[in-house]
Structure formats: structure tokens, C-alpha cells
Scaffold this active site. Structure first.
Site, PDB file in Angstrom:
ATOM      1  N   LYS A 182       0.861  -1.189   0.000  1.00 45.49           N
ATOM      2  CA  LYS A 182       0.000   0.000   0.000  1.00 45.49           C
ATOM      3  C   LYS A 182       0.895   1.235   0.000  1.00 45.49           C
ATOM      4  O   LYS A 182       1.551   1.542   0.982  1.00 45.49           O
ATOM      5  CB  LYS A 182      -0.918   0.054   1.231  1.00 45.49           C
ATOM      6  CG  LYS A 182      -2.022   1.104   0.984  1.00 45.49           C
ATOM      7  CD  LYS A 182      -2.639   1.676   2.234  1.00 45.49           C
ATOM      8  CE  LYS A 182      -1.867   2.753   2.869  1.00 45.49           C
ATOM      9  NZ  LYS A 182      -1.757   4.010   2.095  1.00 45.49           N
ATOM     10  N   GLY A 234       6.745   5.300   8.158  1.00 41.37           N
ATOM     11  CA  GLY A 234       5.904   6.488   8.214  1.00 41.37           C
ATOM     12  C   GLY A 234       6.094   7.207   9.523  1.00 41.37           C
ATOM     13  O   GLY A 234       7.144   7.089  10.173  1.00 41.37           O
ATOM     14  N   SER A 235       5.086   7.935   9.921  1.00 38.77           N
ATOM     15  CA  SER A 235       5.208   8.781  11.109  1.00 38.77           C
ATOM     16  C   SER A 235       5.172   7.955  12.394  1.00 38.77           C
ATOM     17  O   SER A 235       4.596   6.864  12.428  1.00 38.77           O
ATOM     18  CB  SER A 235       4.062   9.789  11.121  1.00 38.77           C
ATOM     19  OG  SER A 235       2.828   9.098  11.152  1.00 38.77           O
ATOM     20  N   THR A 236       5.748   8.515  13.424  1.00 44.88           N
ATOM     21  CA  THR A 236       5.745   7.840  14.729  1.00 44.88           C
ATOM     22  C   THR A 236       4.314   7.673  15.234  1.00 44.88           C
ATOM     23  O   THR A 236       3.961   6.649  15.823  1.00 44.88           O
ATOM     24  CB  THR A 236       6.612   8.638  15.716  1.00 44.88           C
ATOM     25  OG1 THR A 236       7.967   8.548  15.250  1.00 44.88           O
ATOM     26  CG2 THR A 236       6.539   8.087  17.135  1.00 44.88           C
ATOM     27  N   ALA A 238       1.478   7.243  13.485  1.00 47.38           N
ATOM     28  CA  ALA A 238       0.823   6.097  12.834  1.00 47.38           C
ATOM     29  C   ALA A 238       1.485   4.794  13.276  1.00 47.38           C
ATOM     30  O   ALA A 238       0.808   3.789  13.488  1.00 47.38           O
ATOM     31  CB  ALA A 238       0.887   6.242  11.316  1.00 47.38           C
ATOM     32  N   GLY A 239       2.808   4.818  13.441  1.00 47.76           N
ATOM     33  CA  GLY A 239       3.534   3.627  13.876  1.00 47.76           C
ATOM     34  C   GLY A 239       3.052   3.141  15.235  1.00 47.76           C
ATOM     35  O   GLY A 239       2.927   1.932  15.466  1.00 47.76           O
ATOM     36  N   GLU A 256       9.585   1.698  10.777  1.00 46.67           N
ATOM     37  CA  GLU A 256      10.617   2.712  10.498  1.00 46.67           C
ATOM     38  C   GLU A 256       9.918   4.059  10.611  1.00 46.67           C
ATOM     39  O   GLU A 256       9.070   4.390   9.772  1.00 46.67           O
ATOM     40  CB  GLU A 256      11.187   2.528   9.084  1.00 46.67           C
ATOM     41  CG  GLU A 256      11.924   1.217   8.865  1.00 46.67           C
ATOM     42  CD  GLU A 256      13.298   1.178   9.517  1.00 46.67           C
ATOM     43  OE1 GLU A 256      13.761   2.217  10.012  1.00 46.67           O
ATOM     44  OE2 GLU A 256      13.885   0.088   9.552  1.00 46.67           O
ATOM     45  N   CYS A 290      13.685  11.198   6.522  1.00 49.73           N
ATOM     46  CA  CYS A 290      13.523  10.795   7.934  1.00 49.73           C
ATOM     47  C   CYS A 290      14.778  11.015   8.746  1.00 49.73           C
ATOM     48  O   CYS A 290      14.724  11.440   9.890  1.00 49.73           O
ATOM     49  CB  CYS A 290      13.109   9.335   7.991  1.00 49.73           C
ATOM     50  SG  CYS A 290      14.250   8.252   7.118  1.00 49.73           S
ATOM     51  N   GLU A 389       9.710  16.724  14.859  1.00 51.57           N
ATOM     52  CA  GLU A 389      10.047  16.521  13.450  1.00 51.57           C
ATOM     53  C   GLU A 389       9.214  17.480  12.598  1.00 51.57           C
ATOM     54  O   GLU A 389       7.981  17.427  12.636  1.00 51.57           O
ATOM     55  CB  GLU A 389       9.744  15.073  13.056  1.00 51.57           C
ATOM     56  CG  GLU A 389      10.139  14.770  11.632  1.00 51.57           C
ATOM     57  CD  GLU A 389       9.782  13.345  11.204  1.00 51.57           C
ATOM     58  OE1 GLU A 389       8.624  12.941  11.393  1.00 51.57           O
ATOM     59  OE2 GLU A 389      10.661  12.661  10.664  1.00 51.57           O
TER      60      GLU A 389
HETATM   61  P1  NAD Z   1       2.188   8.654   7.569  1.00 49.69           P
HETATM   62  O1  NAD Z   1       2.454   7.930   8.846  1.00 49.69           O
HETATM   63  O2  NAD Z   1       1.110   9.665   7.557  1.00 49.69           O
HETATM   64  O3  NAD Z   1       1.788   7.600   6.427  1.00 49.69           O
HETATM   65  C1  NAD Z   1       2.669   6.562   6.004  1.00 49.69           C
HETATM   66  C2  NAD Z   1       1.848   5.468   5.337  1.00 49.69           C
HETATM   67  O4  NAD Z   1       1.035   4.826   6.319  1.00 49.69           O
HETATM   68  C3  NAD Z   1       0.864   5.956   4.282  1.00 49.69           C
HETATM   69  O5  NAD Z   1       0.781   4.958   3.288  1.00 49.69           O
HETATM   70  C4  NAD Z   1      -0.438   6.088   5.054  1.00 49.69           C
HETATM   71  O6  NAD Z   1      -1.578   6.015   4.233  1.00 49.69           O
HETATM   72  C5  NAD Z   1      -0.350   4.910   5.995  1.00 49.69           C
HETATM   73  N1  NAD Z   1      -1.024   5.057   7.291  1.00 49.69           N
HETATM   74  C6  NAD Z   1      -1.216   6.186   8.016  1.00 49.69           C
HETATM   75  N2  NAD Z   1      -1.808   5.893   9.186  1.00 49.69           N
HETATM   76  C7  NAD Z   1      -1.967   4.538   9.215  1.00 49.69           C
HETATM   77  C8  NAD Z   1      -2.497   3.613  10.163  1.00 49.69           C
HETATM   78  N3  NAD Z   1      -2.990   4.019  11.329  1.00 49.69           N
HETATM   79  N4  NAD Z   1      -2.506   2.304   9.855  1.00 49.69           N
HETATM   80  C9  NAD Z   1      -1.992   1.857   8.690  1.00 49.69           C
HETATM   81  N5  NAD Z   1      -1.478   2.678   7.743  1.00 49.69           N
HETATM   82  C10 NAD Z   1      -1.456   4.003   8.002  1.00 49.69           C
HETATM   83  O7  NAD Z   1       3.587   9.250   7.101  1.00 49.69           O
HETATM   84  P2  NAD Z   1       3.923  10.144   5.820  1.00 49.69           P
HETATM   85  O8  NAD Z   1       3.441  11.520   6.054  1.00 49.69           O
HETATM   86  O9  NAD Z   1       3.474   9.443   4.568  1.00 49.69           O
HETATM   87  O10 NAD Z   1       5.522  10.098   5.829  1.00 49.69           O
HETATM   88  C11 NAD Z   1       6.303  10.943   6.580  1.00 49.69           C
HETATM   89  C12 NAD Z   1       6.787  10.262   7.837  1.00 49.69           C
HETATM   90  O11 NAD Z   1       7.505   9.056   7.500  1.00 49.69           O
HETATM   91  C13 NAD Z   1       7.777  11.098   8.625  1.00 49.69           C
HETATM   92  O12 NAD Z   1       7.485  11.023   9.992  1.00 49.69           O
HETATM   93  C14 NAD Z   1       9.112  10.428   8.343  1.00 49.69           C
HETATM   94  O13 NAD Z   1      10.105  10.637   9.322  1.00 49.69           O
HETATM   95  C15 NAD Z   1       8.720   9.000   8.241  1.00 49.69           C
HETATM   96  N6  NAD Z   1       9.717   8.241   7.501  1.00 49.69           N
HETATM   97  C16 NAD Z   1      10.533   7.369   8.187  1.00 49.69           C
HETATM   98  C17 NAD Z   1      11.533   6.670   7.503  1.00 49.69           C
HETATM   99  C18 NAD Z   1      12.429   5.685   8.219  1.00 49.69           C
HETATM  100  O14 NAD Z   1      13.067   4.890   7.537  1.00 49.69           O
HETATM  101  N7  NAD Z   1      12.518   5.706   9.540  1.00 49.69           N
HETATM  102  C19 NAD Z   1      11.708   6.875   6.137  1.00 49.69           C
HETATM  103  C20 NAD Z   1      10.872   7.784   5.484  1.00 49.69           C
HETATM  104  C21 NAD Z   1       9.884   8.461   6.168  1.00 49.69           C
END
Ligand code: NAD
Length: 501
Positions: A182, A234-236, A238-239, A256, A290, A389
Site C-alpha cells: 500500500k 511512516g510517522s511515529t 501512525a507507527g 521505520e 527521515c 520533526e
Molecule cells: P504517515 O504515517 O502519515 O503515512 C505513512 C503510510 O502509512 C501511508 O501509506 C499512510 O496512508 C499509511 N497510514 C497512516 N496511518 C496509518 C495507520 N494508522 N494504519 C496503517 N497505515 C497508516 O507518514 P507520511 O506523512 O506518509 O511520511 C512521513 C513520515 O515518515 C515522517 O514522519 C518520516 O520521518 C517517516 N519516515 C521514516 C523513515 C524511516 O526509515 N525511519 C523513512 C521515510 C519516512
């Protein structure tokens, strides 16, 4: 965007080896951040679509075309996919730049980098073979088998969309998993290019499936009863939600997440090296990286020299059309991301930090989600601009008195993803780096190595990607014990000294 909407995420999900009409009727707009024009719309996949994709992945897991492959067979498929991706490097770069505004100089590397990672991952095939270990007391041996984790859900963000899918897809495929990918809702179309490459590489149908959509689609995937493993970048925030769900389900998960890394300029740093590496280490991809080291720690005694270099370097980097190969700073990915960055710029001023350059939208660009690269001086470690961040082109420059204070400031963070240490003395820099509480540190540069684990400490993540360590997240282990001596000879060991369980 796509030549044929009937074969793209505009109306379809990719399941079982073909684009099929989605069940969901909802669509999400995809906007070019440099022009603010609509590129197209994509399916916001619903529970039926997610279930269809997971079922296709589950069926493929047990198909003869996949289940009976060896890791070496799959390594050959990774090589084939690498070649097909390389052949599509240009269209991949243009598609990603259109979707997320990353400068073309950045996205031109996306497919070649992904291909390199596929080829590297293929070299790990033999490590998946079972190995045989003796019982320490003798009399029996154990074969340690590595079994595919099963159906893996791969959820990616928009900032390095292909790279962050590939960091999951390559090890998942080599391990023998099947997947549902996804992408982020901002960057769905480049996956149609990846799908073309997958088909041209003759991966069996159903091994890779794709659903598009927003957070809701991601949540459905994470919670689906037939998914065995989650890999998320993705974001902390959502993680944390995903970790909660996986905790309740006892489902393996790799996370990550976000970062707020430090670049520490030691007293003896070569400032020319610092200047040359600044953008890549601290503001790569218009600060939407990130591991970007957006907290620059400078010795109090040379604070103004370091600050001048930061200001000059940032000011002289070209900002504008992301399709111009000389562009360093493009637009931010979305109006929402620009709002977030502008909110932090106002906050920094309100907190008492001083803007030395930037702070506004560029006056010569009235279309596109641009923000001038901004450098804050006189920043205190307690300020939110130094702690949270921002994920945009905003740097904070902080002063420290001695190395102990530099360590204390650098480690005073909920995050622990990356970091850079600038010093003319490699030994000193290595010693200093080992005191940083982060998953990766670079000395006089930052780059991730595909053969080495990449992951965050503290709230920057759980588990790692890349390297053999990243591959191990996609296998389950089975220990198969076999007697080599008559059972009566083993009896004392089995009854008295066997490991408790
Ligand atoms: P995001 O968390 O909003 O979304 C990331 C992905 O997760 C998207 O596909 C989104 O649709 C999906 N998503 C969001 N909430 C979800 C949930 N509750 N359950 C399942 N899926 C969900 O992040 P973003 O705005 O797309 O990306 C930016 C963030 O990603 C920043 O915080 C950045 O630091 C982080 N990031 C981390 C790394 C790493 O390797 N540590 C690399 C790149 C980006």
C-alpha cells in the site's frame, strides 16, 4: 498520468497478476505539488478490496509456481526485476517527481538504487538454506529451517516511495513471502511502473498485489486476519497505532518512523567538508527525509562561522521546478505539509529563535507548495522546533560548550534515527559517534548502506530494514531435531539436562 485508466490504480487494484476493477467507489485526488494541478485520482480501497488482495497473496503463497521455488530461484527473479526496473528508470523518475515534487536529480536515482538493492538482496539467498547444529551434549542434531513469514503487508510513505517499498519488497520476496503493497495516497502512480516491471520479470501472479488508499486502507490491511507480517515506514504517530494493533494480534511488525537527527560539528571539523555535505545530510529532498540532521550543533567558540556557512550554503542552492536537473529544493509534497512547515516557522519565532534566512514562500513562485529553506539561530534545546520533526526545509542551529554538552543535547530527543559527526580526526569522531543514541551515524557524510541494518532507536522505530538483519524479519524459524545416537544413550541428557521449556 496513466496511459490506460482501466489498467491502473485510477479504477483498479492489482491482484492475482492483473489490474481488476475495485469494489470501492471512493477516489482520492493526486496533486502535482509543483503545479497544484490534479494528476489523477486513485482508488481509496475498502475492506472488500483489501480482502481480495490478501486472498490473492494467500493463494499465491501456496501456488506451485511460488511455494516450490528455492531462495536461489527467487534470487534470479530479483535480478530479472532489477533489470526491468533499470529499463524504466526514466519514467519512474518522472512519475515520482510529478507525484511528490522531489527534484529529478533525486528521483533519477530511485530505480537504479532499487535495482542495486534487489541485486544485493539476491546475494543473501544461500543464507536462507537450513543449517545443521549439533546438540551441545551430542547424540542429536537440529536443522534450523527458515520458512517464509507468510503474507506481508508493506505500507510506505511518500518521501522516497520506491526506495521504501523496495526495502521491504526485496527481502520479502527472497524469503518466499507474498505481499500486499500500500503506497501513500500522495504517490500511487509510480507503483504502476513497478507493476509493469514485475510483470515483465515474470513474477508469478499474486505474489505482489497492490491496493491504494489512505490511512483507512492501511488500517484494514494491518488488522486483516490473513496477514502474517507488517512492515511500515511512516510517522511515529501512525507507527504507534499500528504497534498497538499488532500487539493485540501478536503480529510481527517492523516500524521505520520519524526522526530529529543531530549534525554535530566538532571543534576540529573541516568546515569545507561540512559545507559540501550539508544539504545531503541535513536537508535532502527539501528536508523531507527521515534521517535528516536538522539540528546542527556548533561549538560556541565557532558558532557564527558555522552559522554563516549554513546560511550561505542554503541560500545558494537552487530552488524551483523539480524537473530542472539543477534544482536542489523543490516544493513540499502537499498543501498540508506546507501548512505544517509554516506553522513551525511561526512557532520558532514565537519561541524566541531568530530566522537568519528564509521564513517565507519564495516571492518568484506563486504556484506550487514551496517554502524557502529556513535557518533558525539562537535555538535552545527545549524549543519545539528543536525537538519535533518538522519534515521540511527548516534547520535549527544550537551552540554547545564541550563534547559532553554536545552529547547531552544530541541525545536529548525522543527520536534516535540518524546523526552525523564532522571532525578531521576519524578516531575522535568514531569515539564520539558511539555515544550517540541512534541507529545510524555517519562521519563527515550520511548515507545508508544496503548491506547494513537501518533502523531507529527510541521512538524512531522497532526492528531494522536492509542487510541480512532486514531479511530475517521475513522468516519464521523451525528447529527440526534428529537423533544421531540411540535414544537410550541420550536419555540422561533428555531427562536431566535438557533445556527447560
Ligand atoms: P504517515 O504515517 O502519515 O503515512 C505513512 C503510510 O502509512 C501511508 O501509506 C499512510 O496512508 C499509511 N497510514 C497512516 N496511518 C496509518 C495507520 N494508522 N494504519 C496503517 N497505515 C497508516 O507518514 P507520511 O506523512 O506518509 O511520511 C512521513 C513520515 O515518515 C515522517 O514522519 C518520516 O520521518 C517517516 N519516515 C521514516 C523513515 C524511516 O526509515 N525511519 C523513512 C521515510 C519516512
Amino acid at each position: 498520468m496513466s496511459p490506460n485508466p482501466a489498467k491502473s490504480p485510477e479504477n483498479c487494484i492489482y491482484v492475482g497478476g492483473s489490474w481488476r476493477p475495485a469494489h470501492a467507489t471512493a477516489r482520492l485526488d493526486v496533486i502535482n505539488p509543483a503545479t497544484e494541478l490534479l494528476i489523477g485520482q486513485v482508488v481509496d480501497a475498502d475492506a472488500v478490496d483489501v480482502d481480495t488482495a490478501v486472498r490473492a497473496a494467500r493463494d499465491a503463497l501456496k501456488s506451485t509456481a511460488w511455494e516450490h521455488t528455492t531462495a536461489q530461484d527467487r534470487a534470479r527473479m530479483l535480478h530479472a526485476l532489477a533489470s526491468e526496473l533499470t529499463a524504466r528508470a526514466s519514467v519512474m523518475a518522472r512519475t515520482i517527481t510529478c507525484e511528490n515534487g522531489s527534484p529529478i536529480a533525486e528521483t533519477s536515482g530511485a530505480a537504479p538504487h532499487a535495482a542495486d538493492f534487489l541485486r544485493y538482496t539476491a546475494t543473501l539467498a544461500d543464507s536462507l538454506d537450513a543449517d545443521v547444529r549439533r546438540f551441545p551434549a551430542g547424540g542429536a542434531t537440529t536443522s534450523v529451517r527458515r520458512v517464509p513469514a507468510g503474507v506481508a503487508a508493506l505500507i510506505a510513505p511518500w518521501n522516497f516511495p520506491l526506495t521504501l517499498v523496495m526495502a521491504k519488497l526485496a527481502p520479502a520476496l527472497l524469503a518466499g513471502c507474498t505481499v500486499v503493497v500500500k503506497p501513500a495516497p500522495e504517490t500511487p502512480f509510480h507503483l504502476a511502473v513497478l507493476v509493469e516491471a514485475i510483470e515483465a520479470a515474470h513474477l508469478p501472479p499474486g505474489v505482489v498485489n497492490v491496493v491504494t488508499g489512505g490511512a483507512g486502507t492501511g488500517q484494514l490491511l494491518v488488522a486483516h486476519p490473513n496477514v502474517d507480517k507488517i512492515a511500515f515506514t511512516g510517522s511515529t504517530e501512525a507507527g504507534r497505532a499500528i504497534a498497538r494493533e499488532c500487539g493485540a494480534l501478536l503480529r510481527p511488525v517492523t516500524l521505520e518512523l520519524g526522526g530529529k537527527s543531530a549534525a554535530v560539528v566538532l571543534h576540529d571539523a573541516d568546515l569545507d567538508v561540512f559545507a559540501a555535505q550539508l544539504i545531503r545530510s541535513c536537508l535532502r529532498n527539501t528536508g523531507q527525509t527521515c534521517y535528516a540532521a536538522t539540528r546542527i550543533l556548533a561549538p560556541r567558540s565557532s558558532y557564527s562561522d558555522v552559522l554563516d556557512i549554513v546560511i550561505e550554503t542554503v541560500r545558494s542552492a537552487p530552488l524551483g521546478d523539480p524537473f530542472d536537473p539543477t534544482t536542489v529544493f523543490g516544493p513540499l509534497v502537499s498543501a498540508r505539509q506546507r501548512d505544517r512547515v509554516e506553522k513551525y516557522i511561526r512557532l520558532g519565532t514565537a519561541e524566541g529563535a531568530r530566522i537568519t534566512t528564509g521564513g517565507n514562500r519564495p516571492s518568484h513562485l506563486d504556484i506550487g507548495y514551496y517554502v524557502e529553506p529556513t535557518v533558525f539561530a539562537d535555538v535552545d534545546r527545549g524549543m519545539r522546533i528543536a525537538r519535533e520533526e518538522i519534515f521540511g526545509p527548516v534547520l535549527t542551529v544550537l551552540a554547545y560548550s564541550d563534547e559532553d554538552e554536545a552529547i547531552s543535547i544530541a541525545n536529548d530527543s525522543h527520536y534516535g534515527l540518524g546523526g552525523v559527526v564532522f571532525s578531521a580526526d576519524d578516531h575522535r569522531a568514531a569515539h564520539f559517534s558511539q555515544r550517540l543514541e541512534t541507529g545510524s551515524v555517519g562521519i563527515n557524510f550520511f548515507g545508508s548502506n544496503q548491506a547494513a541494518p537501518f533502523g531507529g532507536w527510541k521512538q524512531s522505530g522497532l526492528g531494522v530494514e536492509l542487510g541480512p538483519e532486514g531479511l530475517s524479519a521475513y522468516v519464521k524459524y523451525q528447529s527440526l531435531h534428529r537423533r544421531t545416537s540411540p535414544v537410550e544413550e541420550m536419555e540422561p541428557y533428555l531427562s536431566d539436562q535438557g533445556p527447560a521449556s
